[in-house]
Design a protein around this motif. Sequence first.
Motif, PDB file in Angstrom:
ATOM      1  N   SER A   1       0.827  -1.203   0.000  1.00  0.00           N
ATOM      2  CA  SER A   1       0.000   0.000   0.000  1.00  0.00           C
ATOM      3  C   SER A   1       0.865   1.258   0.000  1.00  0.00           C
ATOM      4  O   SER A   1       0.610   2.204  -0.749  1.00  0.00           O
ATOM      5  CB  SER A   1      -0.914  -0.016   1.219  1.00  0.00           C
ATOM      6  OG  SER A   1      -1.687   1.146   1.267  1.00  0.00           O
ATOM      7  N   LEU A   2       1.894   1.261   0.811  1.00  0.00           N
ATOM      8  CA  LEU A   2       2.796   2.410   0.880  1.00  0.00           C
ATOM      9  C   LEU A   2       3.526   2.611  -0.453  1.00  0.00           C
ATOM     10  O   LEU A   2       3.699   3.741  -0.915  1.00  0.00           O
ATOM     11  CB  LEU A   2       3.801   2.223   2.015  1.00  0.00           C
ATOM     12  CG  LEU A   2       4.769   3.360   2.269  1.00  0.00           C
ATOM     13  CD1 LEU A   2       4.012   4.630   2.632  1.00  0.00           C
ATOM     14  CD2 LEU A   2       5.731   3.003   3.377  1.00  0.00           C
ATOM     15  N   GLY A   3       3.941   1.529  -1.088  1.00  0.00           N
ATOM     16  CA  GLY A   3       4.610   1.623  -2.384  1.00  0.00           C
ATOM     17  C   GLY A   3       3.700   2.210  -3.450  1.00  0.00           C
ATOM     18  O   GLY A   3       4.116   3.073  -4.241  1.00  0.00           O
ATOM     19  N   ALA A   4       2.457   1.764  -3.491  1.00  0.00           N
ATOM     20  CA  ALA A   4       1.498   2.294  -4.470  1.00  0.00           C
ATOM     21  C   ALA A   4       1.214   3.768  -4.194  1.00  0.00           C
ATOM     22  O   ALA A   4       1.146   4.587  -5.126  1.00  0.00           O
ATOM     23  CB  ALA A   4       0.209   1.488  -4.447  1.00  0.00           C
ATOM     24  N   ALA A   5       1.052   4.135  -2.924  1.00  0.00           N
ATOM     25  CA  ALA A   5       0.796   5.539  -2.575  1.00  0.00           C
ATOM     26  C   ALA A   5       1.994   6.413  -2.934  1.00  0.00           C
ATOM     27  O   ALA A   5       1.830   7.525  -3.456  1.00  0.00           O
ATOM     28  CB  ALA A   5       0.467   5.662  -1.095  1.00  0.00           C
ATOM     29  N   GLY A   6       3.189   5.919  -2.663  1.00  0.00           N
ATOM     30  CA  GLY A   6       4.398   6.667  -3.024  1.00  0.00           C
ATOM     31  C   GLY A   6       4.518   6.859  -4.522  1.00  0.00           C
ATOM     32  O   GLY A   6       4.892   7.941  -5.004  1.00  0.00           O
ATOM     33  N   ASN A   7       4.186   5.812  -5.276  1.00  0.00           N
ATOM     34  CA  ASN A   7       4.206   5.899  -6.730  1.00  0.00           C
ATOM     35  C   ASN A   7       3.238   6.979  -7.200  1.00  0.00           C
ATOM     36  O   ASN A   7       3.583   7.815  -8.040  1.00  0.00           O
ATOM     37  CB  ASN A   7       3.831   4.534  -7.323  1.00  0.00           C
ATOM     38  CG  ASN A   7       3.889   4.502  -8.827  1.00  0.00           C
ATOM     39  OD1 ASN A   7       4.369   5.424  -9.459  1.00  0.00           O
ATOM     40  ND2 ASN A   7       3.381   3.440  -9.398  1.00  0.00           N
ATOM     41  N   GLY A   8       2.039   6.966  -6.663  1.00  0.00           N
ATOM     42  CA  GLY A   8       1.046   7.969  -7.043  1.00  0.00           C
ATOM     43  C   GLY A   8       1.488   9.379  -6.681  1.00  0.00           C
ATOM     44  O   GLY A   8       1.310  10.315  -7.471  1.00  0.00           O
ATOM     45  N   ALA A   9       2.076   9.531  -5.509  1.00  0.00           N
ATOM     46  CA  ALA A   9       2.534  10.856  -5.082  1.00  0.00           C
ATOM     47  C   ALA A   9       3.641  11.375  -6.000  1.00  0.00           C
ATOM     48  O   ALA A   9       3.626  12.542  -6.400  1.00  0.00           O
ATOM     49  CB  ALA A   9       3.026  10.803  -3.641  1.00  0.00           C
ATOM     50  N   LEU A  10       4.584  10.514  -6.354  1.00  0.00           N
ATOM     51  CA  LEU A  10       5.676  10.944  -7.233  1.00  0.00           C
ATOM     52  C   LEU A  10       5.173  11.310  -8.623  1.00  0.00           C
ATOM     53  O   LEU A  10       5.629  12.293  -9.221  1.00  0.00           O
ATOM     54  CB  LEU A  10       6.740   9.852  -7.319  1.00  0.00           C
ATOM     55  CG  LEU A  10       7.550   9.632  -6.039  1.00  0.00           C
ATOM     56  CD1 LEU A  10       8.472   8.430  -6.200  1.00  0.00           C
ATOM     57  CD2 LEU A  10       8.348  10.873  -5.687  1.00  0.00           C
ATOM     58  N   LEU A  11       4.241  10.530  -9.146  1.00  0.00           N
ATOM     59  CA  LEU A  11       3.676  10.866 -10.455  1.00  0.00           C
ATOM     60  C   LEU A  11       2.910  12.183 -10.407  1.00  0.00           C
ATOM     61  O   LEU A  11       3.021  13.010 -11.319  1.00  0.00           O
ATOM     62  CB  LEU A  11       2.758   9.743 -10.941  1.00  0.00           C
ATOM     63  CG  LEU A  11       3.446   8.473 -11.423  1.00  0.00           C
ATOM     64  CD1 LEU A  11       2.420   7.389 -11.674  1.00  0.00           C
ATOM     65  CD2 LEU A  11       4.274   8.738 -12.668  1.00  0.00           C
ATOM     66  N   ALA A  12       2.134  12.391  -9.348  1.00  0.00           N
ATOM     67  CA  ALA A  12       1.369  13.632  -9.223  1.00  0.00           C
ATOM     68  C   ALA A  12       2.295  14.832  -9.068  1.00  0.00           C
ATOM     69  O   ALA A  12       2.083  15.876  -9.703  1.00  0.00           O
ATOM     70  CB  ALA A  12       0.411  13.540  -8.035  1.00  0.00           C
ATOM     71  N   ILE A  13       3.328  14.695  -8.257  1.00  0.00           N
ATOM     72  CA  ILE A  13       4.280  15.806  -8.058  1.00  0.00           C
ATOM     73  C   ILE A  13       4.965  16.149  -9.365  1.00  0.00           C
ATOM     74  O   ILE A  13       5.144  17.330  -9.688  1.00  0.00           O
ATOM     75  CB  ILE A  13       5.306  15.444  -6.964  1.00  0.00           C
ATOM     76  CG1 ILE A  13       4.634  15.450  -5.601  1.00  0.00           C
ATOM     77  CG2 ILE A  13       6.490  16.396  -6.989  1.00  0.00           C
ATOM     78  CD1 ILE A  13       5.485  14.877  -4.488  1.00  0.00           C
ATOM     79  N   ARG A  14       5.317  15.133 -10.135  1.00  0.00           N
ATOM     80  CA  ARG A  14       5.986  15.357 -11.425  1.00  0.00           C
ATOM     81  C   ARG A  14       5.100  16.176 -12.353  1.00  0.00           C
ATOM     82  O   ARG A  14       5.563  17.102 -13.007  1.00  0.00           O
ATOM     83  CB  ARG A  14       6.324  14.024 -12.078  1.00  0.00           C
ATOM     84  CG  ARG A  14       6.986  14.140 -13.416  1.00  0.00           C
ATOM     85  CD  ARG A  14       7.319  12.747 -13.950  1.00  0.00           C
ATOM     86  NE  ARG A  14       7.963  12.814 -15.227  1.00  0.00           N
ATOM     87  CZ  ARG A  14       7.322  12.675 -16.388  1.00  0.00           C
ATOM     88  NH1 ARG A  14       6.030  12.454 -16.408  1.00  0.00           N
ATOM     89  NH2 ARG A  14       7.980  12.749 -17.516  1.00  0.00           N
TER      90      ARG A  14
END
Length: 105
Positions: free
Chosen positions: A22-35
């Motif tokens: 769950s943390l990995g998926a959330a981190g992935n989403g956060a990095l994509l959104a920030i980009r």
Amino acid sequence: MTSPSDAGLQAERTGLAWSRTSLGAAGNGALLAIREIEHAQLTLALIPAALAVVIAVATAVYGRRRTRALRHAPLPVPLAPSRAVPLLGWSVAVLAVLSGIALIV
């Protein structure tokens, strides 16, 4: 067969695995959104970010239910989940592909 010192550890390991996913998926989403937000663009690349958040929430909720079920005696029958684990697994695989495409585009 587990020894008495292992009692309850299966549920704990299961909970930790679901939390990491769950943390990995959330981190992935956060990095994509920030980009995307950093480039001041709201494009289709935000779709994988939104998908990542949905997967993270679904994984956290299901993982919590699964961990709770493993902590109760007797264990649930059948022990192996039938649909949720493959569905979440394929969702994470699709997310990885979509994230790769979003990074290339």
